[in-house]
Write a protein that holds these residues in place. Structure first.
Motif, PDB file in Angstrom:
ATOM      1  N   ALA A  95      26.720  39.161  54.680  1.00  0.00           N
ATOM      2  CA  ALA A  95      27.583  40.310  54.371  1.00  0.00           C
ATOM      3  C   ALA A  95      28.833  39.893  53.606  1.00  0.00           C
ATOM      4  O   ALA A  95      29.441  40.717  52.918  1.00  0.00           O
ATOM      5  CB  ALA A  95      27.981  41.025  55.656  1.00  0.00           C
ATOM      6  N   ASP A  96      29.241  38.621  53.703  1.00  0.00           N
ATOM      7  CA  ASP A  96      30.454  38.141  53.039  1.00  0.00           C
ATOM      8  C   ASP A  96      30.219  37.621  51.621  1.00  0.00           C
ATOM      9  O   ASP A  96      31.179  37.269  50.929  1.00  0.00           O
ATOM     10  CB  ASP A  96      31.110  37.030  53.874  1.00  0.00           C
ATOM     11  N   LEU A  97      28.967  37.553  51.174  1.00  0.00           N
ATOM     12  CA  LEU A  97      28.678  37.066  49.825  1.00  0.00           C
ATOM     13  C   LEU A  97      29.159  38.080  48.794  1.00  0.00           C
ATOM     14  O   LEU A  97      29.031  39.285  48.986  1.00  0.00           O
ATOM     15  CB  LEU A  97      27.179  36.816  49.648  1.00  0.00           C
ATOM     16  N   VAL A  98      29.708  37.576  47.694  1.00  0.00           N
ATOM     17  CA  VAL A  98      30.210  38.443  46.625  1.00  0.00           C
ATOM     18  C   VAL A  98      29.039  38.957  45.809  1.00  0.00           C
ATOM     19  O   VAL A  98      28.238  38.175  45.277  1.00  0.00           O
ATOM     20  CB  VAL A  98      31.197  37.683  45.717  1.00  0.00           C
ATOM     21  N   GLU A  99      28.932  40.288  45.693  1.00  0.00           N
ATOM     22  CA  GLU A  99      27.870  40.894  44.908  1.00  0.00           C
ATOM     23  C   GLU A  99      28.315  40.979  43.454  1.00  0.00           C
ATOM     24  O   GLU A  99      29.453  41.342  43.169  1.00  0.00           O
ATOM     25  CB  GLU A  99      27.540  42.283  45.449  1.00  0.00           C
ATOM     26  N   VAL A 100      27.406  40.616  42.528  1.00  0.00           N
ATOM     27  CA  VAL A 100      27.743  40.579  41.107  1.00  0.00           C
ATOM     28  C   VAL A 100      26.802  41.457  40.300  1.00  0.00           C
ATOM     29  O   VAL A 100      25.718  41.817  40.761  1.00  0.00           O
ATOM     30  CB  VAL A 100      27.703  39.132  40.554  1.00  0.00           C
ATOM     31  N   ASP A 101      27.211  41.778  39.081  1.00  0.00           N
ATOM     32  CA  ASP A 101      26.367  42.491  38.144  1.00  0.00           C
ATOM     33  C   ASP A 101      25.274  41.529  37.673  1.00  0.00           C
ATOM     34  O   ASP A 101      25.569  40.380  37.318  1.00  0.00           O
ATOM     35  CB  ASP A 101      27.204  42.977  36.960  1.00  0.00           C
ATOM     36  N   ALA A 102      24.035  41.982  37.645  1.00  0.00           N
ATOM     37  CA  ALA A 102      22.907  41.105  37.316  1.00  0.00           C
ATOM     38  C   ALA A 102      22.936  40.599  35.887  1.00  0.00           C
ATOM     39  O   ALA A 102      22.461  39.503  35.607  1.00  0.00           O
ATOM     40  CB  ALA A 102      21.598  41.836  37.574  1.00  0.00           C
ATOM     41  N   GLY A 103      23.489  41.356  34.960  1.00  0.00           N
ATOM     42  CA  GLY A 103      23.488  40.947  33.563  1.00  0.00           C
ATOM     43  C   GLY A 103      24.666  40.086  33.155  1.00  0.00           C
ATOM     44  O   GLY A 103      24.540  39.203  32.312  1.00  0.00           O
ATOM     45  N   THR A 104      25.832  40.326  33.772  1.00  0.00           N
ATOM     46  CA  THR A 104      27.045  39.628  33.339  1.00  0.00           C
ATOM     47  C   THR A 104      27.556  38.605  34.346  1.00  0.00           C
ATOM     48  O   THR A 104      28.404  37.788  34.000  1.00  0.00           O
ATOM     49  CB  THR A 104      28.175  40.629  33.086  1.00  0.00           C
ATOM     50  N   PHE A 105      27.081  38.669  35.589  1.00  0.00           N
ATOM     51  CA  PHE A 105      27.540  37.814  36.694  1.00  0.00           C
ATOM     52  C   PHE A 105      29.000  38.084  37.051  1.00  0.00           C
ATOM     53  O   PHE A 105      29.645  37.281  37.710  1.00  0.00           O
ATOM     54  CB  PHE A 105      27.361  36.329  36.404  1.00  0.00           C
ATOM     55  N   VAL A 106      29.543  39.205  36.627  1.00  0.00           N
ATOM     56  CA  VAL A 106      30.906  39.594  36.982  1.00  0.00           C
ATOM     57  C   VAL A 106      30.845  40.297  38.338  1.00  0.00           C
ATOM     58  O   VAL A 106      29.991  41.151  38.548  1.00  0.00           O
ATOM     59  CB  VAL A 106      31.502  40.538  35.909  1.00  0.00           C
ATOM     60  N   PRO A 107      31.740  39.948  39.274  1.00  0.00           N
ATOM     61  CA  PRO A 107      31.733  40.612  40.574  1.00  0.00           C
ATOM     62  C   PRO A 107      31.832  42.133  40.437  1.00  0.00           C
ATOM     63  O   PRO A 107      32.587  42.648  39.618  1.00  0.00           O
ATOM     64  CB  PRO A 107      32.980  40.046  41.261  1.00  0.00           C
ATOM     65  N   LYS A 108      31.046  42.861  41.234  1.00  0.00           N
ATOM     66  CA  LYS A 108      31.021  44.317  41.162  1.00  0.00           C
ATOM     67  C   LYS A 108      32.373  44.935  41.474  1.00  0.00           C
ATOM     68  O   LYS A 108      32.690  46.006  40.995  1.00  0.00           O
ATOM     69  CB  LYS A 108      29.946  44.879  42.085  1.00  0.00           C
ATOM     70  N   ASP A 109      33.196  44.264  42.274  1.00  0.00           N
ATOM     71  CA  ASP A 109      34.526  44.783  42.588  1.00  0.00           C
ATOM     72  C   ASP A 109      35.411  44.851  41.350  1.00  0.00           C
ATOM     73  O   ASP A 109      36.403  45.565  41.339  1.00  0.00           O
ATOM     74  CB  ASP A 109      35.222  43.902  43.631  1.00  0.00           C
ATOM     75  N   MET A 110      35.079  44.095  40.320  1.00  0.00           N
ATOM     76  CA  MET A 110      35.911  44.055  39.116  1.00  0.00           C
ATOM     77  C   MET A 110      35.392  44.979  38.021  1.00  0.00           C
ATOM     78  O   MET A 110      35.940  45.007  36.925  1.00  0.00           O
ATOM     79  CB  MET A 110      35.980  42.633  38.577  1.00  0.00           C
ATOM     80  N   THR A 111      34.356  45.752  38.290  1.00  0.00           N
ATOM     81  CA  THR A 111      33.798  46.646  37.294  1.00  0.00           C
ATOM     82  C   THR A 111      34.854  47.657  36.868  1.00  0.00           C
ATOM     83  O   THR A 111      35.500  48.278  37.697  1.00  0.00           O
ATOM     84  CB  THR A 111      32.559  47.373  37.853  1.00  0.00           C
ATOM     85  N   GLY A 112      35.029  47.800  35.563  1.00  0.00           N
ATOM     86  CA  GLY A 112      35.982  48.768  35.033  1.00  0.00           C
ATOM     87  C   GLY A 112      37.374  48.223  34.816  1.00  0.00           C
ATOM     88  O   GLY A 112      38.215  48.880  34.225  1.00  0.00           O
ATOM     89  N   SER A 113      37.667  47.005  35.275  1.00  0.00           N
ATOM     90  CA  SER A 113      38.991  46.433  35.040  1.00  0.00           C
ATOM     91  C   SER A 113      38.911  45.462  33.876  1.00  0.00           C
ATOM     92  O   SER A 113      37.847  44.989  33.515  1.00  0.00           O
ATOM     93  CB  SER A 113      39.509  45.725  36.298  1.00  0.00           C
ATOM     94  N   GLN A 114      40.053  45.183  33.286  1.00  0.00           N
ATOM     95  CA  GLN A 114      40.111  44.209  32.203  1.00  0.00           C
ATOM     96  C   GLN A 114      39.903  42.822  32.804  1.00  0.00           C
ATOM     97  O   GLN A 114      40.454  42.517  33.860  1.00  0.00           O
ATOM     98  CB  GLN A 114      41.485  44.274  31.559  1.00  0.00           C
ATOM     99  N   LEU A 115      39.107  41.996  32.166  1.00  0.00           N
ATOM    100  CA  LEU A 115      38.809  40.680  32.712  1.00  0.00           C
ATOM    101  C   LEU A 115      39.366  39.576  31.830  1.00  0.00           C
ATOM    102  O   LEU A 115      39.360  39.677  30.609  1.00  0.00           O
ATOM    103  CB  LEU A 115      37.300  40.481  32.848  1.00  0.00           C
ATOM    104  N   LEU A 116      39.846  38.547  32.474  1.00  0.00           N
ATOM    105  CA  LEU A 116      40.265  37.333  31.789  1.00  0.00           C
ATOM    106  C   LEU A 116      39.416  36.206  32.331  1.00  0.00           C
ATOM    107  O   LEU A 116      39.158  36.138  33.518  1.00  0.00           O
ATOM    108  CB  LEU A 116      41.735  37.013  32.093  1.00  0.00           C
TER     109      LEU A 116
END
Length: 153
Positions: A95-116
């Protein structure tokens, strides 16, 4: 290897019942491990115990791959997660593993924010250009950084 502890339950009158079934694990992309072995994207299955629990050893993820986990537990419907696995000596809860987007490997919690994307370099290399295959991390940014002259000579 990192040990991942999984516990799956289903609701019942007055509480929860353990779930039996299978968990399928697969690295999303082929990649090289620390010993320079090519690890192909082949899956393996592990059975949940009668108590609805399972502990499995997984390679820690890198920027080159993440784990696809398919839950085939007690129902005709499968559920798929794409997760990052930390490099940990202690047992980590599923349950503590970070879930990511399958195509970009960006954490789902960061979807929609600007990324650096930034690289963790030792102090002796900070004034040089980024070498290939440098360890990188993601962070979110709410405003655009202001340039302060050239970063690299």
């Amino acid at each position: 290897m990192t040990q991942i502890h999984i516990s799956i339950r289903k609701p019942k009158t007055g509480g929860l019942d353990p779930v039996t079934g299978v968990m399928r694990f697969r690295p999303v992309r082929r990649h090289f491990d620390a010993a320079k072995n090519l690890v192909i994207a082949a899956s393996f299955d592990a059975d949940l115990s009668e108590d609805g629990e399972l502990t499995v050893d997984l390679l820690p993820t890198t920027g080159a791959f993440v784990w696809q986990v398919i839950e085939l537990a007690d129902t005709p419907q499968a559920y798929t997660r794409y997760v990052e696995v930390p490099n940990s000596k202690t047992k980590v809860e599923y349950a503590d593993l970070v879930e990511v987007d399958a195509g970009t490997f960006v954490p789902k919690d960061m979807t929609g924010s600007q990324l650096l994307r930034f690289a963790a370099l030792p102090p002796s290399r900070r004034r040089r250009r980024f070498p290939p295959n440098t360890r990188t991390s993601w962070c979110s940014s709410t405003k655009r950084p202001r340039p302060r002259g050239p970063l690299w000579p």
